[in-house]
Design a protein around this motif. Sequence first.
Motif, PDB file in Angstrom:
ATOM      1  N   ASN A 233       0.822  -1.217   0.000  1.00  0.00           N
ATOM      2  CA  ASN A 233       0.000   0.000   0.000  1.00  0.00           C
ATOM      3  C   ASN A 233       0.856   1.267   0.000  1.00  0.00           C
ATOM      4  O   ASN A 233       0.357   2.365   0.162  1.00  0.00           O
ATOM      5  CB  ASN A 233      -0.967   0.014   1.187  1.00  0.00           C
ATOM      6  CG  ASN A 233      -0.237  -0.072   2.511  1.00  0.00           C
ATOM      7  OD1 ASN A 233       0.938  -0.446   2.548  1.00  0.00           O
ATOM      8  ND2 ASN A 233      -0.903   0.290   3.576  1.00  0.00           N
ATOM      9  N   GLY A 351       1.933   4.500   5.567  1.00  0.00           N
ATOM     10  CA  GLY A 351       1.020   3.419   5.219  1.00  0.00           C
ATOM     11  C   GLY A 351       0.606   2.621   6.438  1.00  0.00           C
ATOM     12  O   GLY A 351       0.413   1.412   6.375  1.00  0.00           O
ATOM     13  N   THR A 356      -2.908   4.408   2.900  1.00  0.00           N
ATOM     14  CA  THR A 356      -1.902   4.339   1.848  1.00  0.00           C
ATOM     15  C   THR A 356      -0.775   5.295   2.228  1.00  0.00           C
ATOM     16  O   THR A 356      -0.951   6.184   3.049  1.00  0.00           O
ATOM     17  CB  THR A 356      -2.467   4.779   0.488  1.00  0.00           C
ATOM     18  OG1 THR A 356      -2.998   6.089   0.641  1.00  0.00           O
ATOM     19  CG2 THR A 356      -3.522   3.832  -0.003  1.00  0.00           C
ATOM     20  N   GLY A 571      -8.024   8.028  -3.215  1.00  0.00           N
ATOM     21  CA  GLY A 571      -8.387   6.621  -3.309  1.00  0.00           C
ATOM     22  C   GLY A 571      -9.724   6.337  -3.981  1.00  0.00           C
ATOM     23  O   GLY A 571     -10.072   5.193  -4.223  1.00  0.00           O
TER      24      GLY A 571
END
Length: 603
Positions: A233, A351, A356, A571
């Motif tokens: 991620n 992360g 993320t 995202g």
Amino acid sequence: MTTHDLPVEAEASAEPTTTMTFTDLGLGAAVLKALNDVGYETPSAIQAATIPTLLAGRDVVGLAQTGTGKTAAFALPILDRLDVSQKSPQALVLAPTRELALQVCEAFEKYAAHLRGVHILPVYGGQGYGVQLSALRRGVHIVVGTPGRIMDHLDKGTLDLSELKYLVLDEADEMLKMGFAEDVETILADTPDDKQVALFSATMPAAIRRISQQYLHDPEEITVKTKTTTSANITQRYLIVSYQQKIDALTRILEVENFEGMIVFVRTKNVTEELAEKLRARGYSAAAINGDIAQVQRERTVNQLKSGKLDILVATDVAARGLDVDRISHVVNFDIPTDPEPYVHRIGRTGRAGRTGDAISFVTPRERGLLARIEKATKQPITQMQLPSVDDVNVTRLARFDDRITAALEQRERIEGFRDIIAHYMRHHDVPEVDVAAALAVVSQGESPLLLEPEPERPHRADRDRGERPQRAERTERGDRSERGERRDRGDRPERRPRPSDTRMATYRIAVGKRHKVEPRQIVGALANEGGLSRGDFGAIQIRPEFSLVELPADLPPETLERLDGTRISGRLIELRPDRGGPARRSDEDGSDRPYRKPRHKG
Ligand code: AMP
């Protein structure tokens, strides 16, 4: 053969069980003091493995590349055991190039700072013999040179190696590639049998293996193998920069990246303080943490980062170990680490908690090999990024400027209070409203310019692609647009399209809005990057609770629309669609209805 397997970072606990120090390696006080001065906190993997072996008197064959800290790995044990009273050379380091020889000399000088009367001499071709001869006559302890010139001195009888105790072959594979095999072997054969030999090489071709079998005594073979895992991620990028460009590059990244909290990693303690100070001078809330800072102070700083009082921590590996702060959205490796293992520890600071993260590593052209090693060890691609251009920075600045206006307009009561004052001004001065607003912007902006100045055009050079050019030359005047497009073709971004002044605009809807906490600058940034749009392509942006409306040229090509459809912001897929019923309009000739106006330059 000894292989040192370093621990894998466990996802749950980032805290390694042991931390080796230079003192643990058996080095003496004077050398330790110098290491403290230069700010190294912990030995690199090759140092931890090699130093005790060399101190114990054993020969070493080390598989190590530039950037891993191999110079200190051989220099420290030599200095630690040096007999300053011996006048003839005790240590000889053979290096393939004059540049490396000088670099090794500098490193020796640095580490010898607290040892009295140590003389180190570089000896390489192309330099007059005079200087070298008089230094040799006065007496030197350590000679660092290229094999050819060392052979010349041996042939002339001007270099006495009869009492040599330590011989180092640095970058042995390079020396062989450069045709020094015979010279190297002669030097190995014609120096005392009981000398200690350390051979370092990035690769182990058959010729080197043979040399080590023939001339080294039962060497300990040291390979530092690292098992590493990085989490998927985290987006990993790198930027090729020269050392001098790093500050400028970091400042631009801070402007254009949408970061919440950031850790900037550097190699030494001293640099943590310097860099934090420079960032504060540029208006960022930054603090340094390193191994010298008391635990209480460190905790206080980390808590400030957690609570948002502080946005940037400048840290060394030791100080940031185990740090667990959800807010850290970015890790920047201002100095790339010497080994893959600390790289994994470092980027694991972002992360966290299922979020993320972004990791950006600065790599100088010489450090490309190190980057390749990290990529190989982590089995994750690290993609190259370009230095944010002046245009990129200005797009973000304008978007932030807009955000401030929008936020101020939301303070209804205060706006009401000023409305009468402005109306009074307007009644008494014959000035258009937009000029009054612009004048207030001047007041709010103060002396510092809102936008970066375009950079002067520089000639294209082949070495730009090797990262030796500070940044792409950018011009924001209309006439340069086609050239900019041409330049982008060579990069990895889509070409930016010029927008003629009579472009028909259309309103598009994207599936992110206030609820998703988007800001206009994120929208501009994402669409510009993914769709190759330029600032001039953007019309008004309205952020509604569930979605946003963006004005863009009506004739966007289908490929651009497709790329934008798949773009994500925070995202979320933006699902770009023409907004049915939204006003399409023609922007007027001077572009005065656009929110993002290009800077005007006089003269
Ligand atoms: P080298 O591989 O010897 O060329 O070293 C690469 C770089 O790492 C040099 O800039 C050294 O000053 C630096 N360096 C070497 N050892 C350490 C250490 N233990 N901690 C931090 N930096 C180091």
